[in-house]
Design an enzyme around this catalytic site. Structure first.
Site, mmCIF file in Angstrom:
data_model
loop_
_atom_site.group_PDB
_atom_site.id
_atom_site.type_symbol
_atom_site.label_atom_id
_atom_site.label_comp_id
_atom_site.label_asym_id
_atom_site.label_seq_id
_atom_site.Cartn_x
_atom_site.Cartn_y
_atom_site.Cartn_z
ATOM 1 N N LYS A 87 9.075 -28.388 14.128
ATOM 2 C CA LYS A 87 9.272 -27.600 15.359
ATOM 3 C C LYS A 87 8.279 -26.440 15.439
ATOM 4 O O LYS A 87 7.632 -26.238 16.465
ATOM 5 C CB LYS A 87 10.708 -27.057 15.388
ATOM 6 C CG LYS A 87 10.943 -25.950 16.382
ATOM 7 C CD LYS A 87 12.363 -25.442 16.345
ATOM 8 C CE LYS A 87 12.649 -24.353 15.341
ATOM 9 N NZ LYS A 87 12.221 -22.988 15.706
ATOM 10 N N ASN A 88 8.181 -25.677 14.340
ATOM 11 C CA ASN A 88 7.380 -24.445 14.400
ATOM 12 C C ASN A 88 5.878 -24.694 14.346
ATOM 13 O O ASN A 88 5.090 -23.766 14.527
ATOM 14 C CB ASN A 88 7.816 -23.463 13.300
ATOM 15 C CG ASN A 88 9.186 -22.882 13.611
ATOM 16 O OD1 ASN A 88 9.689 -23.035 14.722
ATOM 17 N ND2 ASN A 88 9.785 -22.229 12.629
ATOM 18 N N ARG A 145 12.575 -17.682 22.226
ATOM 19 C CA ARG A 145 11.647 -16.570 21.990
ATOM 20 C C ARG A 145 10.204 -17.047 21.839
ATOM 21 O O ARG A 145 9.272 -16.351 22.185
ATOM 22 C CB ARG A 145 11.993 -15.827 20.708
ATOM 23 C CG ARG A 145 13.353 -15.317 20.563
ATOM 24 C CD ARG A 145 13.414 -14.422 19.347
ATOM 25 N NE ARG A 145 12.814 -13.136 19.607
ATOM 26 C CZ ARG A 145 11.591 -12.786 19.293
ATOM 27 N NH1 ARG A 145 10.804 -13.619 18.662
ATOM 28 N NH2 ARG A 145 11.135 -11.600 19.586
ATOM 29 N N CYS A 151 17.227 -11.359 18.781
ATOM 30 C CA CYS A 151 18.136 -12.502 18.687
ATOM 31 C C CYS A 151 19.080 -12.212 17.536
ATOM 32 O O CYS A 151 19.023 -11.138 16.927
ATOM 33 C CB CYS A 151 17.378 -13.813 18.518
ATOM 34 S SG CYS A 151 16.703 -14.059 16.888
ATOM 35 N N ARG A 199 13.201 -8.419 16.246
ATOM 36 C CA ARG A 199 12.037 -9.265 16.477
ATOM 37 C C ARG A 199 11.070 -8.722 17.540
ATOM 38 O O ARG A 199 10.855 -9.350 18.588
ATOM 39 C CB ARG A 199 12.491 -10.695 16.783
ATOM 40 C CG ARG A 199 13.418 -11.222 15.695
ATOM 41 C CD ARG A 199 13.761 -12.652 15.853
ATOM 42 N NE ARG A 199 12.660 -13.538 15.530
ATOM 43 C CZ ARG A 199 12.722 -14.853 15.576
ATOM 44 N NH1 ARG A 199 13.839 -15.431 15.934
ATOM 45 N NH2 ARG A 199 11.699 -15.589 15.269
ATOM 46 N N ASP A 237 13.563 -19.118 6.364
ATOM 47 C CA ASP A 237 14.260 -20.207 7.065
ATOM 48 C C ASP A 237 15.041 -21.121 6.110
ATOM 49 O O ASP A 237 15.738 -22.033 6.562
ATOM 50 C CB ASP A 237 13.256 -21.048 7.878
ATOM 51 C CG ASP A 237 12.742 -20.297 9.092
ATOM 52 O OD1 ASP A 237 13.328 -19.259 9.444
ATOM 53 O OD2 ASP A 237 11.746 -20.751 9.696
ATOM 54 N N ILE A 263 12.496 -10.525 5.285
ATOM 55 C CA ILE A 263 11.751 -10.785 6.527
ATOM 56 C C ILE A 263 12.513 -10.293 7.762
ATOM 57 O O ILE A 263 11.947 -9.611 8.608
ATOM 58 C CB ILE A 263 11.424 -12.293 6.689
ATOM 59 C CG1 ILE A 263 10.748 -12.855 5.424
ATOM 60 C CG2 ILE A 263 10.558 -12.544 7.932
ATOM 61 C CD1 ILE A 263 9.372 -12.315 5.115
ATOM 62 N N ARG A 278 18.548 -27.081 18.649
ATOM 63 C CA ARG A 278 17.262 -26.434 18.938
ATOM 64 C C ARG A 278 16.211 -26.841 17.915
ATOM 65 O O ARG A 278 15.023 -26.861 18.233
ATOM 66 C CB ARG A 278 17.423 -24.913 18.905
ATOM 67 C CG ARG A 278 18.220 -24.366 20.068
ATOM 68 C CD ARG A 278 18.155 -22.865 20.105
ATOM 69 N NE ARG A 278 16.807 -22.437 19.746
ATOM 70 C CZ ARG A 278 16.521 -21.350 19.049
ATOM 71 N NH1 ARG A 278 17.475 -20.569 18.632
ATOM 72 N NH2 ARG A 278 15.270 -21.046 18.765
HETATM 73 N N1 EPU Z 1 7.231 -8.411 13.385
HETATM 74 C C1 EPU Z 1 6.962 -7.172 13.905
HETATM 75 N N2 EPU Z 1 6.144 -7.086 14.999
HETATM 76 C C2 EPU Z 1 5.600 -8.192 15.579
HETATM 77 C C3 EPU Z 1 5.875 -9.443 15.051
HETATM 78 C C4 EPU Z 1 6.704 -9.544 13.942
HETATM 79 O O1 EPU Z 1 7.443 -6.174 13.402
HETATM 80 O O2 EPU Z 1 4.872 -8.027 16.563
HETATM 81 C C5 EPU Z 1 8.106 -8.546 12.205
HETATM 82 C C6 EPU Z 1 9.405 -9.293 12.526
HETATM 83 O O3 EPU Z 1 10.374 -8.450 13.089
HETATM 84 C C7 EPU Z 1 9.786 -9.816 11.165
HETATM 85 C C8 EPU Z 1 8.434 -10.126 10.523
HETATM 86 O O4 EPU Z 1 7.478 -9.375 11.272
HETATM 87 O O5 EPU Z 1 10.435 -8.815 10.439
HETATM 88 C C9 EPU Z 1 8.023 -11.576 10.511
HETATM 89 O O6 EPU Z 1 8.225 -12.141 11.806
HETATM 90 P P1 EPU Z 1 7.276 -13.274 12.398
HETATM 91 O O7 EPU Z 1 6.536 -12.698 13.550
HETATM 92 O O8 EPU Z 1 6.499 -13.901 11.310
HETATM 93 O O9 EPU Z 1 8.347 -14.293 12.945
HETATM 94 P P2 EPU Z 1 8.151 -15.227 14.209
HETATM 95 O O10 EPU Z 1 6.734 -15.566 14.358
HETATM 96 O O11 EPU Z 1 8.866 -14.622 15.379
HETATM 97 C C10 EPU Z 1 8.394 -17.510 12.973
HETATM 98 C C11 EPU Z 1 9.282 -18.711 13.078
HETATM 99 C C12 EPU Z 1 10.662 -18.354 12.565
HETATM 100 C C13 EPU Z 1 10.528 -17.908 11.109
HETATM 101 C C14 EPU Z 1 9.558 -16.730 11.017
HETATM 102 C C15 EPU Z 1 9.282 -16.274 9.595
HETATM 103 C C16 EPU Z 1 8.339 -19.907 14.952
HETATM 104 C C17 EPU Z 1 8.476 -20.364 16.360
HETATM 105 N N3 EPU Z 1 9.332 -19.146 14.468
HETATM 106 O O12 EPU Z 1 8.982 -16.500 13.782
HETATM 107 O O13 EPU Z 1 11.457 -19.531 12.621
HETATM 108 O O14 EPU Z 1 11.793 -17.513 10.610
HETATM 109 O O15 EPU Z 1 8.294 -17.105 11.613
HETATM 110 O O16 EPU Z 1 8.782 -17.313 8.834
HETATM 111 O O17 EPU Z 1 7.377 -20.235 14.292
HETATM 112 C C18 EPU Z 1 13.427 -20.807 12.891
HETATM 113 O O18 EPU Z 1 12.721 -21.817 12.990
HETATM 114 O O19 EPU Z 1 14.676 -20.855 12.770
HETATM 115 C C19 EPU Z 1 12.803 -19.493 12.921
HETATM 116 C C20 EPU Z 1 13.488 -18.359 13.182
#
Ligand code: EPU
Length: 417
Positions: A22-23, A92, A116, A121, A304, A326, A396
């Site tokens: 998915k990701n 998201r 969420c 996030r 995850d 995280i 999802r």
């Molecule tokens: N963060 C910030 N500012 C930003 C972006 C992120 O502070 O602008 C922080 C977040 O709050 C968090 C950390 O950085 O504490 C890491 O977040 P990240 O941005 O890496 O998460 P994401 O890109 O929103 C993706 C996956 C998630 C997975 C995380 C961590 C996708 C679509 N989603 O989320 O997947 O948990 O990376 O590996 O790729 C899931 O599949 O269930 C899922 C939640």
């Protein structure tokens, strides 16, 4: 609303075939916006989140043909640059259209995704990066409005490693003028998969898979035909299920290299794991040994997988400390697991899990995607019946989860409601 009913106590055995990730699929499908021809994707998982991004891409003007696991997307007719609240609030990861829209349309208006269940996030690092590439960004009425007549390469340092942030910036930078260097970039396999797709389109990217990614902008990109890599989180979930039930499961069509941290931890719990080229065989031990786990960006232990691994520790011999570094609120499954007899205490970002001889089935509620998977796992080892409601969270991100578990001998069924 559908429910999933699990009768505990079955030892899992047999083979399970892992679906596309998915990701990885989400950013890769969003990258279709960067070209004006037909892109073809195979091994795309049939999931609610994939449907959500397809609806959004179609709203933006892309032509889509879907026949899972094959999807074709042609963004030649791109005529819209807004991702409205109604579409973004469902997922998201819709924010992944921001970078490519800005690169191709010079404008983007995307609803702010908001928090969420697992945390606030923020997307501040996506926005800071895009403004360093020269975008003018305004936040108003719940929307990000970004404009840039021409994006220009720059040096971007991410304060924390962000997966979708790195992906958004890569997709914006590929068509920018000059060179962009992303420092403290995310190294997740899904980021590398996106970089490979972009390179196939003609982008000039190096260092993907390391924390310094360099992107030299090119004037245009061409459509591609690509296959989505296997889902390491789905694979890991079945690996834990086998270890948990004293099972003997062959996890087929996965990428063992992406599962290093989990393999290491599962072996410490006593599970035997045989590593093949594209498969893993996991044999559960009679007695599960407690181990400590700390979630980290890749190649560390994936956040995850934390909820699912916690279930294994719930029935292990001894006590385990699980630290979530995280997301600030990723222990929401704890209260449901406690209702099933688990002995867990949470203090800040740390959970102390004391193994119990057995858990007991109960009606429970799914709260987010991975937490829901942990409830199925708990149901597999619990005495009696577990009824999981709000399973739309599972739909999802896990393709045919109850069918796959049933194929391994689990007593599991979906009740449509
Ligand atoms: N963060 C910030 N500012 C930003 C972006 C992120 O502070 O602008 C922080 C977040 O709050 C968090 C950390 O950085 O504490 C890491 O977040 P990240 O941005 O890496 O998460 P994401 O890109 O929103 C993706 C996956 C998630 C997975 C995380 C961590 C996708 C679509 N989603 O989320 O997947 O948990 O990376 O590996 O790729 C899931 O599949 O269930 C899922 C939640």
């Amino acid at each position: 609303m559908d429910q999933i009913i699990v009768e505990g106590g079955k030892r899992l055995a047999g083979e399970v075939v892992i679906s596309g990730a998915k990701n990885a699929a989400l950013p890769i499908l969003a990258s279709s916006l960067l070209t004006d021809g037909q892109n073809t994707y195979s091994n795309v998982p049939a999931l609610k989140d994939i449907e959500s991004i397809l609806v959004l891409l179609s709203h933006l003007g892309s032509r889509i043909e879907s026949n899972y696991p094959f999807i074709r997307i042609d963004a030649a007719g791109l005529n819209n640059y807004d991702a409205p609240y109604d579409l973004v609030r469902k997922m998201r990861a819709s924010i992944l259209v921001l970078g490519p829209l800005l690169a191709r349309m010079k404008r983007a208006k995307v609803s702010l995704p908001g928090g969420c269940a697992i945390g606030a996030r923020p997307i501040n690092l996506h926005l800071k990066g895009l403004s360093l590439l020269g975008a003018e960004i305004e936040l108003q009425h719940g929307y990000v409005e970004a404009r840039a007549d021409r994006l220009r390469g720059n040096e971007i340092f991410f304060d924390v490693s962000t997966v979708t942030g790195t992906e958004n910036l890569m997709m914006a930078a590929v068509l920018a003028e000059g060179t962009t260097v992303l420092r403290n970039a995310a190294r997740e396999p899904e980021v590398v998969a996106l970089a490979e797709v972009l390179k196939k389109m003609g982008a000039k990217i190096s260092g993907d898979g390391t924390s310094v990614v360099t992107i030299e902008g090119v004037p245009s990109l061409s459509p591609v035909s690509v296959s989505i890599l296997p889902d390491r989180i789905e694979a890991g979930t079945f690996m834990i299920a086998s270890a948990l039930t004293g099972g003997n499961v062959v996890v087929k069509h996965c990428e063992p290299e992406h599962l290093g941290a989990l393999i290491h931890k599962l072996r410490q719990t006593g599970a035997e794991i045989e590593i093949g080229r594209d498969r893993l065989t996991v044999c559960g031990a009679d007695e599960i040994i407690s181990v400590d786990v700390k979630t980290l960006p890749y190649p560390g232990f994936a956040t995850d997988m934390q909820a699912q691994f916690m279930v294994l520790m719930c029935v292990a011999n001894g006590q385990s400390v699980i630290s979530e570094t995280i997301f600030e609120n990723r222990f929401i499954h704890v209260s449901e697991l406690r209702r099933m007899g688990a002995d867990i205490t949470v203090s800040g970002n740390t959970a102390m899990v004391r193994g119990v001889p057995h858990m007991s089935g109960a009606p429970v509620m799914a709260t987010d995607l991975r937490a829901s998977a942990s409830l199925i796992l708990a149901g597999l080892v619990a005495h009696g019946q577990t009824e999981i409601s709000r399973v739309y969270h599972l739909d999802r991100g896990y393709e045919s989860i109850e069918r796959k578990f049933a194929g391994l001998g689990a007593a599991i069924r979906r009740v449509r409601g």
